[in-house]
Motif scaffolding. Sequence first.
Motif, PDB file in Angstrom:
ATOM      1  N   PHE A  54      27.889  29.367  -0.209  1.00  0.00           N
ATOM      2  CA  PHE A  54      27.323  28.795   0.687  1.00  0.00           C
ATOM      3  C   PHE A  54      25.781  29.278   0.638  1.00  0.00           C
ATOM      4  O   PHE A  54      25.593  30.586   1.088  1.00  0.00           O
ATOM      5  CB  PHE A  54      27.845  29.033   2.278  1.00  0.00           C
ATOM      6  N   LEU A 104      28.078  24.468  -0.452  1.00  0.00           N
ATOM      7  CA  LEU A 104      27.550  24.151   0.994  1.00  0.00           C
ATOM      8  C   LEU A 104      26.172  24.778   1.272  1.00  0.00           C
ATOM      9  O   LEU A 104      25.993  25.333   0.564  1.00  0.00           O
ATOM     10  CB  LEU A 104      28.573  24.508   1.868  1.00  0.00           C
ATOM     11  N   VAL A 329      24.747  20.849   8.064  1.00  0.00           N
ATOM     12  CA  VAL A 329      25.266  21.438   6.777  1.00  0.00           C
ATOM     13  C   VAL A 329      25.689  20.332   5.636  1.00  0.00           C
ATOM     14  O   VAL A 329      26.264  19.480   5.874  1.00  0.00           O
ATOM     15  CB  VAL A 329      26.471  22.539   7.041  1.00  0.00           C
ATOM     16  N   ALA A 331      27.316  19.213   1.695  1.00  0.00           N
ATOM     17  CA  ALA A 331      28.211  19.516   0.783  1.00  0.00           C
ATOM     18  C   ALA A 331      27.579  18.907  -0.515  1.00  0.00           C
ATOM     19  O   ALA A 331      27.318  17.691  -0.583  1.00  0.00           O
ATOM     20  CB  ALA A 331      29.612  19.072   1.242  1.00  0.00           C
ATOM     21  N   ALA A 343      35.307  22.001   0.279  1.00  0.00           N
ATOM     22  CA  ALA A 343      34.039  21.891   1.038  1.00  0.00           C
ATOM     23  C   ALA A 343      34.274  20.957   2.081  1.00  0.00           C
ATOM     24  O   ALA A 343      33.824  21.145   3.090  1.00  0.00           O
ATOM     25  CB  ALA A 343      32.797  21.533   0.047  1.00  0.00           C
ATOM     26  N   LEU A 347      34.133  21.874   6.525  1.00  0.00           N
ATOM     27  CA  LEU A 347      33.557  21.188   7.371  1.00  0.00           C
ATOM     28  C   LEU A 347      34.368  20.484   8.476  1.00  0.00           C
ATOM     29  O   LEU A 347      34.190  20.585   9.655  1.00  0.00           O
ATOM     30  CB  LEU A 347      32.698  19.751   6.784  1.00  0.00           C
TER      31      LEU A 347
END
Length: 442
Positions: A54, A104, A329, A331, A343, A347
């Motif tokens: 991330f 991410l 955010v 992916a 991923a 979320l």
Amino acid sequence: MKTKATAVALTCVAALALSACSDDTAGQTGAGGTGAAGDPVDPTASLDGVELTFWTAQNTAHAADQVIEAFEEATGATVSTEAIPDLYEQNVPTRLASGDRPDLMFWQPSISTLPFVQPARNLLPLDDEPWVSDLGSTEQSLGVIDGTRYAAIVTSPAMLGVYYNKDVFAEAGVTEADFPRSYDELLDLGATIRDETDASAFYEVGGDQWPLQWQVQVQLTDQPDAWWDGLNRNEESWTDPAVVDAITKYDEELLGAGLAQDGYRTGTFTGQAEALWDGSSAMALNVTSFQSQLQAEHGTAEIDERIGWFPIANSEARGLYSPDQTNGVVAFATGDEERQNAARQFLAFWLGPDYADFIDDRKIPSVQPDVPSPEGMPQTAVDQVEALPDAHGVFQARAIVAPELHVALADMIYGEKSPQEVAEFVENQFDDIARAQGAEGF
């Protein structure tokens, strides 16, 4: 000659163009999907042994700590964060161009910034994820490019409005009934503060520069949708008289009329919060990061006693929303189906079973109407939540390129640019970047 700001933005575009040419895996799983997009997602399914990465900006390095810890405990996955050095929006495309990519990433979900990572090539489409329909109306409008959703909206976009010191307003005899309902009335209120108190009406941030844009942005809210659409097709221009007039009004009727503090050319973001708190300035026009600054220094009861907030637009009492990189955010299409599905699950967990815990941990507003915002938020934050559904979008949310107006305004306040030259700077930068991105009409 192009400015440094233009060069930075063009570097982003060039870096991603290079990535598309040099990375053999780019685009193999984007837009066409993994084959799993839209399949049911179990947010807490076992992911033992799965490792996700991330990317965050330095100022959001710990923003997802609560959800990461809860996700790891619920699923057995491992999520490693990496803070990309500033400037985030420049360094991320450079990293992607080298072939490096996370699973991410925090990224601004606006039409002006989301394209910097070439979403159709590099990101997983998220249209059919289970959390999409849970978002509020404004949040549903973010994170979408050319009709496809590429970003999950995990925090509410920043709200732009006027923070004010209640004691200074009381000293000037200003009550809620006197709150302005247009920008002109806001300037009139500023004149009252100037004349009736020892406080400056506004604290302006010429030193840090970026908040300079907000006084002009508020004045652009009467521009119709057709104008913004034309701007994005190169049929309208930032040198439009309405834009030049807005810059001129800020220069002459606010700064030139003595409505800002004496040291506005070198004012800072932290100084703005201090001045509003101690009452040496009555008002600060800024976004929700100013709210965060207040909450970092003072408790809810203290803020409620001393600071208020109201929305303002050019011809109405209406706020503006401003997306930032903490809101979205994305992916990545990595080519590894197990990680891509993990991923998506992350979320779904974040915006599903963990969402109430996440916003309670951070004491921030909810993006889901069915999930109440946490108790204990200052009234200023509550007022911003209530103003969001009817808010205008700032130009970062309306224009395909977000020109660095504040850079040119900083030159203006030092006498290095006229309002017309500020508008020309913005127009040239906008055109350069739109052309480099291959935008239609440029």
